[in-house]
Design an enzyme around this catalytic site. Structure first.
Site, PDB file in Angstrom:
ATOM      1  N   VAL A  89       4.875  -0.227  -5.886  1.00  0.00           N
ATOM      2  CA  VAL A  89       5.915   0.666  -5.389  1.00  0.00           C
ATOM      3  C   VAL A  89       5.281   1.865  -4.685  1.00  0.00           C
ATOM      4  O   VAL A  89       5.761   2.304  -3.634  1.00  0.00           O
ATOM      5  CB  VAL A  89       6.833   1.135  -6.544  1.00  0.00           C
ATOM      6  N   GLU A  90       4.204   2.380  -5.245  1.00  0.00           N
ATOM      7  CA  GLU A  90       3.549   3.576  -4.697  1.00  0.00           C
ATOM      8  C   GLU A  90       2.836   3.314  -3.372  1.00  0.00           C
ATOM      9  O   GLU A  90       2.980   4.065  -2.427  1.00  0.00           O
ATOM     10  CB  GLU A  90       2.536   4.136  -5.705  1.00  0.00           C
ATOM     11  N   SER A  91       2.015   2.261  -3.349  1.00  0.00           N
ATOM     12  CA  SER A  91       1.093   2.105  -2.217  1.00  0.00           C
ATOM     13  C   SER A  91       0.942   0.669  -1.724  1.00  0.00           C
ATOM     14  O   SER A  91       0.095   0.421  -0.870  1.00  0.00           O
ATOM     15  CB  SER A  91      -0.290   2.601  -2.636  1.00  0.00           C
ATOM     16  N   TYR A 139      13.401   4.617  -6.728  1.00  0.00           N
ATOM     17  CA  TYR A 139      12.037   4.383  -7.220  1.00  0.00           C
ATOM     18  C   TYR A 139      12.029   3.615  -8.540  1.00  0.00           C
ATOM     19  O   TYR A 139      11.360   2.584  -8.666  1.00  0.00           O
ATOM     20  CB  TYR A 139      11.361   5.746  -7.371  1.00  0.00           C
TER      21      TYR A 139
END
Length: 198
Positions: free
Chosen positions: A13-15, A119
């Site tokens: 999800v982040e990167s 998120y």
């Protein structure tokens, strides 16, 4: 650490698991640390390296940070994950607003920015997809349950190109496993190690 296994998917999800990723807010690495948070959790930054990109150190720091947030939110992982994205104080303020209005303070009841509202569900959906891909019509490649990399002690600073040759791998692969190094030479101050494929 006894943490939910789903947290291993947070870098997706982040990167998208890209250690070279950088956001508009200058968060970098797999776990997308901004400089002040990286500093707070012991990630070294200097002219030689940026440990926010270091696979091992950034993961350690992210787990430390997530545990801190989990404790700050009385064991509520959804609030901890929301705070990882939006900041502890922002989530606490949203909870205080809801308390003042007599509303629930769980993640799904809070008025948070759109990115943060999406998120946590992204992580939850991703974890369900990975747990049962065929149910969702997805085919995931098999990943062996074995370490992908080994940590090699270099006993001092080294040049990366000769190290790639010695390891029998492409320079780009060595760089991908050791994304914290800013140059083709490791930091004389350490850590004196490289990651190589197992």
């Amino acid at each position: 650490r006894g943490m939910p296994l789903e947290l291993a998917l947070l870098p997706v999800v982040e990167s998208a698991y890209n250690p070279f990723a950088e956001s508009r807010s200058r968060a970098v690495g797999l776990w997308q640390f901004i400089a002040p948070t990286g500093d707070r959790f012991g990630l070294k930054r200097n002219g030689w390296q940026d440990q926010r990109r270091d696979v091992i150190e950034s993961t350690r720091a992210a787990l430390d940070y997530l545990q801190f947030l989990h404790d700050a939110f009385d064991g509520d992982w959804l609030l901890a994950i929301a705070a990882y994205n939006n900041g502890r104080l922002n989530v606490q303020r949203a909870m205080e607003r809801n308390r003042a209005l007599g509303l629930p303070t769980d993640f799904f009841s809070l008025d948070l920015p759109a990115e943060t509202r999406a998120y946590v569900p992204k992580l939850l959906a991703l974890s369900r997809l990975v747990l049962n891909p065929s149910l969702h019509g997805v085919s995931l490649p098999a990943i062996p349950n074995a370490p992908y990399f080994a940590v090699v002690d270099t006993a001092g600073p080294v040049e990366l190109r000769p190290m790639a040759e010695l390891a029998g791998i492409a320079f780009e692969e060595l760089q991908a496993l050791n994304p914290a190094w800013r140059h083709d030479v490791t930091d004389p101050g350490g850590p004196h190690r490289l990651l190589v494929p197992s």
